[in-house]
Every structure is written in structure tokens, then in C-alpha cells.
Scaffold this active site. Structure first.
Site: not given
Ligand code: TXE
Length: 477
Positions: A172, A247, A281, A379
Site C-alpha cells: 500500500k 521506520e 527522514c 519533525e
Molecule cells: O504520514 P502517515 P503522512 C512524517 C512527516 C510528515 C508526516 C505526515 O512528519 O509530515 O509524517 O506524513 C498510511 N493505518 N513522515 O501523512 O500518515 C498512509 O496512507 C495504516 C515521516 O504521509 O504516517 C501512508 O501510506 N496505515 C516519514 C503511510 O501510512 C496508515 C515519512 C504513511 O502515512 C494509516 C513520511 C492507518 N490508520 C512521513 N493512516 C519519515 N521520517 O521517513 C495512514 N496510513
């Protein structure tokens, strides 16, 4: 013609309602449209992956090598085209995007070769005449939940080892990057895997992601994303006994000592904090500078930032592309407001940048901040960094470790003594000396400590820990 990015389930491409895939550099011209998968399609993907377990789990190493090598070779051969798609969809500069595509290809090649040398051990028993063998078997069906910031490389470093070690996959991607996910799946769909061994489900986190975390048909979950979502996935999946690898975020420090080569240190800081629009990250979001060189470091950093070109990532000469999405831009702007309200001094940037098209172009932003300001602790995940002075090395190390995160830390110094001490005492999973905190090799472990990571490391040969389970066999011949 509008490009369509579909889910791939049990060897079939599945459409649905069209949702626009935003181009962050030109909001008027979407990249294409994608279909959001629902619960029934997610269930079908989980069933298909479970149905293919025997065929793929028992496949011979040559078959796995051939499939992964095919994928890696094609990604490498098409890295310019895939890089262009990535730049359009996520906003990374073309150079960075092509580099990421190449890295994704190399990762598939690496794990193709690993499939040929799945490790095991033979040991003597404490009982006479008995042989002991330790073998590694697939964990089963792996759910992969990926973020948007490395839309080719992160899926590659999860999908490739999952398949190499004989697991089946339900992948996903983040909703913001369906085109990159579709491009990888399209190549995998021609790699000779049995139907159902690899499935792509493009859908909402709260629907598809949540279902992967809850569903007993998913044996292991590899997640990269935010801390709150990661923790939620962890609680849901471990409650039912699934294996989980997370991660998550970072607030990575770059320490600059008085004896550093200052030009090199500025380069490390600017690259680490702002390239890829700060959406890494491993970004250096806290710059901790020994006070005797603080003013000079800040002056040279501002001069370097003034020379950077912000704009369309496909244009030559652009150093920083747009913020990837409107949601991320809102987050970045809210932190810039918070920084100002809390009394951090805005040294550079803070505003949007006008370009030929309407997009999420934000100036690289630097705050002089205190260690307890929110811009120094949380972050942000955008082109926003905090710089702060340290009295000496010990103080700098203490500031560097004063965070809930522990992904990566860097130090710029010409002192072997301080470099060695820092490598040993930085409370992180990855440490850099005279290098930006962001930018890692693909064949060695990646991951952090404290609030940044959970479970075994990703990448390199360490990936075997997560994607296999060990069996101990006793034989009396
Ligand atoms: O993250 P999400 P987002 C951090 C960074 C950013 C913030 C939001 O601070 O501003 O996260 O990003 C899926 N059950 N990072 O909204 O929501 C979602 O669809 C299962 C840091 O993109 O965590 C996506 O595929 N999965 C980071 C994935 O989770 C769920 C990299 C990540 O989304 C879900 C990215 C749920 N309930 C964001 N809800 C890094 N440091 O590498 C969402 N997802």
C-alpha cells in the site's frame, strides 16, 4: 490522454473512481488519476497473497533471482523516464529523482543476488549423533505501508527483500504517489511471479493501511511514515501477534565543531537540511554549532541559501523543488508560524516563492532557535531547519542526544578524537562524519533507535531478520 494508475490484485489491474494525482509544481496539471481501492479489493489482495504463498514460498532461488534481476534491470534501464515521473509527482529535482530510480534498481539487483544465498547454519548437538540445522523460511504474507517521500526507493527496499526471501506481498503506497507505485508494480507484473505473489492496493491509510494492520491474513508488516501512524499500526498489529517493523521520524542533529572545515560543514548542512525539499527522514533539521564559529557558519550558510534556485524540479539549475503536497505545505507553514510565535529568530526564508506555475514552492527556512523551541524538537519534514550554538563538544553531544528520536546524527570536525567519540556516543542508528546526515548506501543497514524505529533493521543483509523466520531442525541420521 489522462494516465490511469490502477491497483494490481491477483495478477489483474483494477480500476475504480478517478482521483486526481496532484503535480506539486503545477497544480493545474495533474500527473494522472488513480482509483482508490476499497475494503473488498483489499480483502481480495490479502486472499491472493495467501493463495500464492505455497508457490512463491517454495520457488527455487534461481526463479527469485530471475524475477528480481528482471525488475532491477528494467528500472535501471528506464531510470531517466521513472525519475521524470517521480519528479513530476513528488517534486524532487530531476537529478535526485533519477538517482532515486537508480537506487531502486540497485536494491532489486542486490536482493536478487541475496535470493541465491539465503543463509543457514549447521551445528553439532550436545546429544551424540544428532545434527542441528538452522534454516530461514519466509514469514508468510507481508503487508508493506510506504510513505510518499521516497516513492521508488522505499517500496523497493521493502518489496525486494520480501520477495527474495519467499514472502508474498500486499503493498500500500502513500495516496500522494500512486504513479510511482503503479510504475513499480507494472514492471513487477511482467517479472514472471505467480499471480497473487505481489499485489498493489492504492488506497487510503485509514481503510487499506488499517486493514493490513488488523487482518490475520497479514503475517508481518513493514511500515515507514509518521510516529502517530506507526504507533497505531504497531499496537493494532502486535495485538494479534503480527511481526512489525517501523521506520518513523527523525530530528537529526548535525554538529559543527570549531575545528571543522567550515565550507564543508556548510555544504553538509545545506545538503542535509534542504535538498529533497527537506523531506527526508534523515534530514539535518538541527544544526548545532560550536559558539566560536557560530556567526561565521550562519553567515556562510545564509550566503549559500541565497544562491539556491527554488522551482520546477524538471528545470535545469533548480536546486530545490516544491513541497510534495498541500497537507505537507500546511504543516511546514504552521511550524514557521510556531517558530516566530515562540521567539525563534527567522534568519532566512519563511515565505512562498513565486514561480511560472502555481505550486507548493517554499523558500528554504532557517531559524536561530533554542533547544526547547518546537522547531528544534519536532519533525517538520520540510525545508525548515533550526541552528543553535553549543559551548563545546560535550555540550554539542548533549544537545544532539536531547531528542525523542534517534535515526541519524552527523559531526563535522577534523579531530579524530571527537569524531571517534561521537560515533560511539551519538544515540542513533546511523552516524556520519564530515558528511550530510541524509544520503546513505543501499547495501548496508538503515534504521534508528529511540522513537525513530521499531524492530529489525531494513536494507542490506540485515533485512533477512525481518523477512524470514528461523527453523531449528534436529536429525538423528
Ligand atoms: O504520514 P502517515 P503522512 C512524517 C512527516 C510528515 C508526516 C505526515 O512528519 O509530515 O509524517 O506524513 C498510511 N493505518 N513522515 O501523512 O500518515 C498512509 O496512507 C495504516 C515521516 O504521509 O504516517 C501512508 O501510506 N496505515 C516519514 C503511510 O501510512 C496508515 C515519512 C504513511 O502515512 C494509516 C513520511 C492507518 N490508520 C512521513 N493512516 C519519515 N521520517 O521517513 C495512514 N496510513
Amino acid at each position: 490522454m489522462t494516465l490511469q494508475f490502477k491497483s494490481y490484485i491477483n495478477g489483474e489491474w483494477l480500476g475504480g473512481n478517478g482521483v486526481a494525482d496532484e503535480n506539486p509544481s503545477d497544480l493545474a496539471t495533474p500527473v494522472g488519476e488513480y482509483a482508490l481501492a476499497d475494503v473488498a479489493q483489499t480483502q481480495a489482495a490479502i486472499d491472493a497473497a495467501n493463495g500464492a504463498r505455497a508457490a512463491w514460498g517454495m520457488s527455487n532461488p534461481q526463479q527469485r533471482f530471475d524475477a528480481l534481476d528482471f525488475v532491477g534491470s528494467e528500472i535501471l534501464a528506464r531510470k531517466e523516464e521513472l525519475g521524470r515521473l517521480l519528479a513530476l509527482e513528488e517534486g524532487k529535482t530531476l537529478g535526485e529523482s533519477i538517482g532515486e530510480a537508480a537506487r531502486a534498481g540497485q536494491i532489486f539487483k542486490f536482493f536478487a543476488a541475496e535470493a541465491l544465498r539465503i543463509p543457514g547454519e549447521k551445528l553439532a548437538s550436545t546429544r551424540p549423533g544428532v545434527d542441528i540445522e538452522l534454516t530461514r523460511e519466509p514469514v508468510g504474507t507481508v503487508g508493506i505501508i510506504a510513505p510518499w517521500n521516497f516513492p521508488l526507493a522505499i517500496p523497493a527496499w521493502k518489496i525486494a527483500p520480501a520477495l527474495a526471501y519467499g514472502n508474498t506481498v500486499v503493498f500500500k503506497p502513500a495516496e500522494t504517489v500512486p504513479a510511482c507505485a503503479w510504475a513499480i508494480a507494472e514492471i513487477i507484473s511482467r517479472a514472471g511471479l505467480p499471480a497473487g505473489a505481489f499485489n498493489l492496493v492504492i488506497g487510503a491509510g485509514r481503510v487499506v493501511g488499517q486493514m493490513l494492520a488488523e487482518h490475520p491474513g497479514i503475517d508481518a508488516l513493514s511500515f515507514t511514515g509518521s510516529v502517530p501512524t506507526g504507533n497505531r499500526v504497531l499496537q493494532t498489529a502486535t495485538r494479534r501477534g503480527a511481526k512489525v517493523q517501523l521506520e518513523m521520524g527523525g530530528k537529526n542533529p548535525l554538529v559543527v565543531l570549531a575545528d571543522a572545515d567550515l565550507d564543508q560543514a556548510v555544504e553538509c548542512a545545506v545538503n542535509g537540511a534542504y535538498f529533497s525539499t527537506g523531506q527526508r527522514c534523515t534530514a539535518s533539521s538541527r544544526l548545532i554549532v560550536e559558539k566560536s564559529v557560530y556567526d561565521e557558519f550562519v553567515a556562510r550558510t545564509i550566503k549559500r541559501l541565497s544562491g539556491l534556485k527554488i522551482g520546477n524540479p524538471l528545470e535545469a539549475g533548480v536546486h530545490i523543488g516544491p513541497v510534495a503536497s498541500s497537507a505537507q505545505l500546511d504543516t511546514d507553514l504552521s511550524y514557521i508560524r510556531i517558530g516566530r510565535e515562540e521567539g525563534a529568530e527567522l534568519l532566512f526564508g519563511g515565505d512562498m516563492v513565486e514561480c511560472a506555475t502555481k505550486g507548493h514552492f517554499l523558500a528554504p527556512t532557517l531559524f536561530a532557535a533554542k533547544p526547547d523551541h518546537r522547531v528544534s524538537r519536532e519533525e517538520i519534514f520540510g525545508p525548515v531547519a533550526a541552528v543553535m550554538p553549543a559551548d563545546d563538544y560535550e555540550h554539542a553531544l548533549a544537545l544532539a542526544n536531547d531528542t525523542e528520536f534517534g535515526l541519524c546524527a552527523g559531526i563535522c570536525t577534523t579531530s579524530l578524537k571527537y569524531a571517534s567519540h561521537f560515533k560511539r556516543h551519538a544515540q542513533v542508528g546511523m552516524v556520519m562524519v564530515n558528511l550530510p546526515t541524509a544520503g546513505v548506501d543501499a547495501h548496508v543497514p538503515f534504521g534508528g533507535r529511540k522513537g525513530s524505529s521499531y524492530g529489525p533493521r531494513e536494507q542490506g543483509r540485515y533485512a533477512v531478520e525481518f523477512y524470514t523466520t528461523v527453523k531449528t531442525a534436529y536429525t538423528l541420521p
